[in-house]
Design an enzyme around this catalytic site. Structure first.
Site, PDB file in Angstrom:
ATOM      1  N   LYS A   1      50.783  14.240  12.523  1.00 54.08           N
ATOM      2  CA  LYS A   1      51.127  14.683  11.155  1.00 54.08           C
ATOM      3  C   LYS A   1      50.155  15.750  10.722  1.00 54.08           C
ATOM      4  CE  LYS A   1      47.427  12.865   8.915  1.00 54.08           C
ATOM      5  NZ  LYS A   1      46.362  13.667   8.344  1.00 54.08           N
TER       6      LYS A   1
ATOM      7  N   ASP B   1      47.816   5.929   7.329  1.00 55.92           N
ATOM      8  CA  ASP B   1      48.746   6.922   7.893  1.00 55.92           C
ATOM      9  C   ASP B   1      49.795   6.298   8.817  1.00 55.92           C
ATOM     10  OD1 ASP B   1      47.272   8.902   6.631  1.00 55.92           O
ATOM     11  OD2 ASP B   1      46.155   9.468   8.419  1.00 55.92           O
TER      12      ASP B   1
HETATM   13  P1  ATP Z   1      42.305   9.441  10.403  1.00 51.96           P
HETATM   14  O1  ATP Z   1      43.604   8.700  10.583  1.00 51.96           O
HETATM   15  O2  ATP Z   1      41.104   8.543  10.223  1.00 51.96           O
HETATM   16  O3  ATP Z   1      42.378  10.638   9.492  1.00 51.96           O
HETATM   17  P2  ATP Z   1      42.111  11.266  12.620  1.00 51.96           P
HETATM   18  O4  ATP Z   1      43.493  11.721  12.755  1.00 51.96           O
HETATM   19  O5  ATP Z   1      41.121  12.288  12.149  1.00 51.96           O
HETATM   20  O6  ATP Z   1      42.003   9.978  11.803  1.00 51.96           O
HETATM   21  P3  ATP Z   1      42.174   9.670  15.023  1.00 51.96           P
HETATM   22  O7  ATP Z   1      42.524  10.447  16.237  1.00 51.96           O
HETATM   23  O8  ATP Z   1      43.191   8.762  14.459  1.00 51.96           O
HETATM   24  O9  ATP Z   1      41.595  10.665  13.966  1.00 51.96           O
HETATM   25  O10 ATP Z   1      40.852   8.866  15.404  1.00 51.96           O
HETATM   26  C1  ATP Z   1      39.924   8.338  14.496  1.00 51.96           C
HETATM   27  C2  ATP Z   1      39.057   7.299  15.233  1.00 51.96           C
HETATM   28  O11 ATP Z   1      39.867   6.158  15.526  1.00 51.96           O
HETATM   29  C3  ATP Z   1      38.539   7.760  16.586  1.00 51.96           C
HETATM   30  O12 ATP Z   1      37.274   8.335  16.483  1.00 51.96           O
HETATM   31  C4  ATP Z   1      38.544   6.497  17.435  1.00 51.96           C
HETATM   32  O13 ATP Z   1      37.259   5.932  17.538  1.00 51.96           O
HETATM   33  C5  ATP Z   1      39.428   5.508  16.706  1.00 51.96           C
HETATM   34  N1  ATP Z   1      40.637   5.093  17.464  1.00 51.96           N
HETATM   35  C6  ATP Z   1      41.117   3.854  17.567  1.00 51.96           C
HETATM   36  N2  ATP Z   1      42.245   3.814  18.284  1.00 51.96           N
HETATM   37  C7  ATP Z   1      42.515   5.069  18.648  1.00 51.96           C
HETATM   38  C8  ATP Z   1      43.559   5.665  19.403  1.00 51.96           C
HETATM   39  N3  ATP Z   1      44.550   4.948  19.929  1.00 51.96           N
HETATM   40  N4  ATP Z   1      43.537   6.999  19.556  1.00 51.96           N
HETATM   41  C9  ATP Z   1      42.544   7.730  18.999  1.00 51.96           C
HETATM   42  N5  ATP Z   1      41.507   7.216  18.311  1.00 51.96           N
HETATM   43  C10 ATP Z   1      41.499   5.894  18.124  1.00 51.96           C
END
Ligand code: ATP
Length: 309
Positions: free
Chosen positions: A19, A150
């Site tokens: 997203k 999200d």
């Molecule tokens: P947010 O939803 O917090 O805005 P984001 O999109 O910036 O997140 P994500 O890729 O969702 O970031 O990852 C945030 C953190 O979630 C990572 O640093 C990781 O430690 C943890 N995490 C847990 N499960 C997963 C997964 N399946 N894939 C990626 N990260 C994960």
């Protein structure tokens, strides 16, 4: 007579989009630590895949390949594992369910693109189908909201207005397809760190509302109107923590983007192009100047988590 085929593992594959937030308006921190949001989510064609296979009862494991695989947790904190366990606990004969999950990531980690949430949503859908559970879409959405702000949108997809802490989603009236160019940053940005900086930089945030200008632009389907209406209250905090992102945004606008913003808590920069050919030119120019770790094109909106047949 031909010998029987070896047994094939029965698995379910789901793909889930990233997203971007077309608008992200953030209110004052609540007593529970969350910030009230008024956001417009938009799902783009950059997908993680979740494969779920049967495992021994009460056994939950995950393997990860692809973009950022090395930094994704492989224990019970992985959102896909949390999702599978939550579903088994609330809707299944818990003692007899288990899952072996494989994630093929294309969504960068900690990039503001909700990759972890996508995997959580994917695991919910994949396991519900794998285990043949009688769980309604509403019940799945409630579990998604429990997993993270999200995650409900990752199930839904499209373009949707999010409220509460982002978990209450309603489809938005939107017309047309938009052509985006995404610039991935070097390393991630921690969402809690960006919110902390937001709190420091914004002593008196107002109650968040999605701007009318943006909703009107979505109804017209005009990329220039949408580009002018993009807004992210977390952007100043992300730019403060990662000053070089300012240069990335300026470069994209110089190369012809009709709008540019940091997606969510960053550090991904999202550029809106006026057309598909313009997106191709923009992606080439941005790749050539080397400011981003990687540049990808992705159109939107696309549907949320779906089974891959
Ligand atoms: P947010 O939803 O917090 O805005 P984001 O999109 O910036 O997140 P994500 O890729 O969702 O970031 O990852 C945030 C953190 O979630 C990572 O640093 C990781 O430690 C943890 N995490 C847990 N499960 C997963 C997964 N399946 N894939 C990626 N990260 C994960």
């Amino acid at each position: 007579m031909a010998s029987p085929l070896p047994p094939t593992p029965v698995g379910v594959r789901v793909r889930v989009p990233a997203k971007i937030n077309l608008a992200l308006k953030v209110g004052p921190r609540r007593a529970d630590g969350y910030h009230p949001l008024a956001t417009v989510y938009h799902a783009v064609a950059l997908y993680d895949e979740v494969l779920a296979l049967w495992a021994e009862p009460d056994e939950f494991e995950v393997a990860v390949i692809g973009e950022g695989a090395g930094v994704v947790p492989l224990d019970d904190t992985n959102l896909a594992v949390r999702a599978a366990r939550l579903l088994a606990r609330t809707h299944g004969p818990y003692d007899s369910l288990g899952a072996s999950l494989s994630l093929r990531k294309a969504i960068p980690v900690a990039a503001g693109l909700a990759g972890g949430s996508a995997d959580g949503a994917g695991a919910l859908l994949a396991c519900a189908s794998l285990w043949d559970l009688d769980v309604s879409p509403e019940a799945l959405r409630a579990l998604a909201a429990e997993l993270g702000s999200d995650v409900p949108f990752a199930l839904l997809g499209g373009t949707a207005v999010g409220s509460g802490r982002g978990e209450e989603v309603v489809p938005a009236l939107a017309r047309g397809t938009y052509h985006w160019v995404l610039g991935f940053g070097h390393g991630g940005l921690s969402t809690p760190a960006v919110y902390r900086r937001f709190d420091e930089l914004t002593p008196q945030p107002v109650n968040p509302e999605v701007p009318d200008e943006l909703m009107n632009a979505l109804r017209t389907g005009d990329p220039r109107a949408l580009g002018a209406a993009l807004v992210n209250d977390l952007q100043p905090a992300a730019l403060d923590l990662r000053p070089q992102l300012r240069q990335v945004l300026e470069a994209g606008l110089e190369y012809g983007a009709v709008g540019a913003l940091i997606s969510g808590s960053g550090p991904t920069a999202a550029f809106l192009a006026a057309s598909e050919p313009a997106a191709i030119d923009l992606a080439v120019a941005l790749s050539a100047d080397g400011l981003c770790r990687e540049v990808r094109r992705a159109s939107g909106p696309v549907t949320g988590a779906r089974l891959v047949i």
